[in-house]
Write a protein that holds these residues in place. Structure first.
Motif, short mmCIF file in Angstrom:
data_model
loop_
_atom_site.label_atom_id
_atom_site.label_comp_id
_atom_site.label_asym_id
_atom_site.label_seq_id
_atom_site.Cartn_x
_atom_site.Cartn_y
_atom_site.Cartn_z
N MET A 56 58.55 -84.81 -33.84
CA MET A 56 58.79 -86.30 -33.43
C MET A 56 57.75 -86.42 -32.31
N LEU A 57 57.50 -85.34 -31.23
CA LEU A 57 56.61 -85.65 -30.37
C LEU A 57 55.11 -85.60 -30.61
N THR A 58 54.78 -84.84 -31.74
CA THR A 58 53.43 -84.85 -32.53
C THR A 58 53.37 -86.18 -33.04
N ARG A 59 54.48 -86.69 -34.11
CA ARG A 59 54.14 -88.00 -34.61
C ARG A 59 54.08 -89.26 -33.52
N GLY A 60 54.68 -89.03 -32.44
CA GLY A 60 54.75 -89.90 -31.45
C GLY A 60 53.43 -90.01 -30.63
N GLY A 61 52.55 -89.09 -30.84
CA GLY A 61 51.46 -88.86 -30.10
C GLY A 61 51.72 -88.42 -28.68
N ARG A 62 52.84 -87.73 -28.45
CA ARG A 62 53.20 -87.29 -27.11
C ARG A 62 52.42 -86.12 -26.66
N GLU A 85 44.79 -81.67 -29.74
CA GLU A 85 43.76 -80.56 -29.89
C GLU A 85 44.51 -78.99 -29.73
N THR A 86 45.65 -78.98 -29.24
CA THR A 86 46.28 -77.94 -29.24
C THR A 86 47.35 -77.83 -30.23
N GLN A 87 47.69 -78.81 -31.46
CA GLN A 87 48.59 -78.49 -32.25
C GLN A 87 48.60 -77.17 -33.26
N GLU A 88 47.51 -76.94 -33.59
CA GLU A 88 47.36 -75.47 -34.28
C GLU A 88 47.93 -74.47 -33.40
N GLN A 89 47.68 -74.36 -31.95
CA GLN A 89 48.14 -73.44 -31.22
C GLN A 89 49.47 -73.53 -30.78
N ARG A 90 50.23 -74.58 -30.72
CA ARG A 90 51.70 -74.73 -30.67
C ARG A 90 52.25 -74.11 -31.80
N GLU A 91 51.59 -74.35 -33.11
CA GLU A 91 52.45 -74.11 -34.28
C GLU A 91 52.42 -72.58 -34.33
N GLU A 92 51.26 -72.06 -34.16
CA GLU A 92 51.12 -70.67 -34.18
C GLU A 92 52.02 -69.87 -33.36
#
Length: 199
Positions: free
Chosen positions: A172-178, A182-189
């Motif tokens: 939800m935070l990613t979809r909302g642009g919150r 650039e750190t999305q992959e790091q968060r998911e890992e």
């Protein structure tokens, strides 16, 4: 629903009995339409045009918009559960949680309107109800099974609740642009490999 799709809309006459496959066709069409144009575009008139099923039958099977959203949500939960189960089985115990994380996030990002139907528009489909509805219970069971090997004495149900909360919050935070893109992959890992390591 649009003004032309309300209770005063003229139903099309049909003397043919409803086919067992009709609800599945309607749900599939509603899902495609919602993903393409949003839930406001999902009217019974448009579904009738897309499926060839008359409006009277649609009103009988889905008496209000909430019933249709719930049907799409149930199908979405079933699809998510199947995908999580397949990912977990293919990965084995050691890689189950990372595989489930990837599968969950891929599903949520690829099907945002269905995901919203499942987790935002259907408050009755929740783990917080007693008894817990089958659809979310089955998805939760897959998350729990993937995290159970990492429990190390911790309560697997609580661990699975935290895992689900992390995944949902990330979506939800990613979809909302919150969050920083650039750190999305790091968060998911980190969710997949780091946060649930045994203490």
């Amino acid at each position: 629903m649009s003004p032309t799709d309300g209770p005063d809309a003229e139903p099309t006459e049909s003397n043919e009995p409803a086919e067992p496959a009709e609800p599945a066709r309607v749900v599939a069409a509603a899902r495609r339409l919602a993903e393409a144009e949003g839930w406001a575009a999902v009217t019974r008139r448009r579904l009738a045009e897309r499926t060839g099923i008359d409006i009277e039958t649609l009103y009988r099977r889905f008496p209000d918009p909430a019933a249709l959203v719930a049907a799409v949500a149930l199908r979405g939960f079933a699809d998510l559960t199947d995908a999580l189960a397949a990912a977990r089985a293919a990965a084995g115990d050691d890689g189950a949680w990372p595989a489930v994380v990837t599968t969950y996030l891929d599903f949520a990002y690829a099907n945002p309107e269905v995901y919203d139907a499942m987790l935002a528009h259907t408050p009755d489909l929740t783990l917080g109800r007693d008894p817990v509805p089958g659809a979310p219970r089955a998805a939760f069971a897959e998350l729990r099974a993937a995290l159970a090997p990492l429990a190390a004495g911790r309560d697997p149900d609580t661990l699975a609740e935290i895992g689900w909360a992390l995944l949902h919050g990330t979506v939800m935070l990613t979809r909302g642009g919150r969050l920083r893109p650039e750190t999305q992959e790091q968060r998911e890992e980190l969710i997949a490999a780091g946060l649930f390591a045994a203490p």
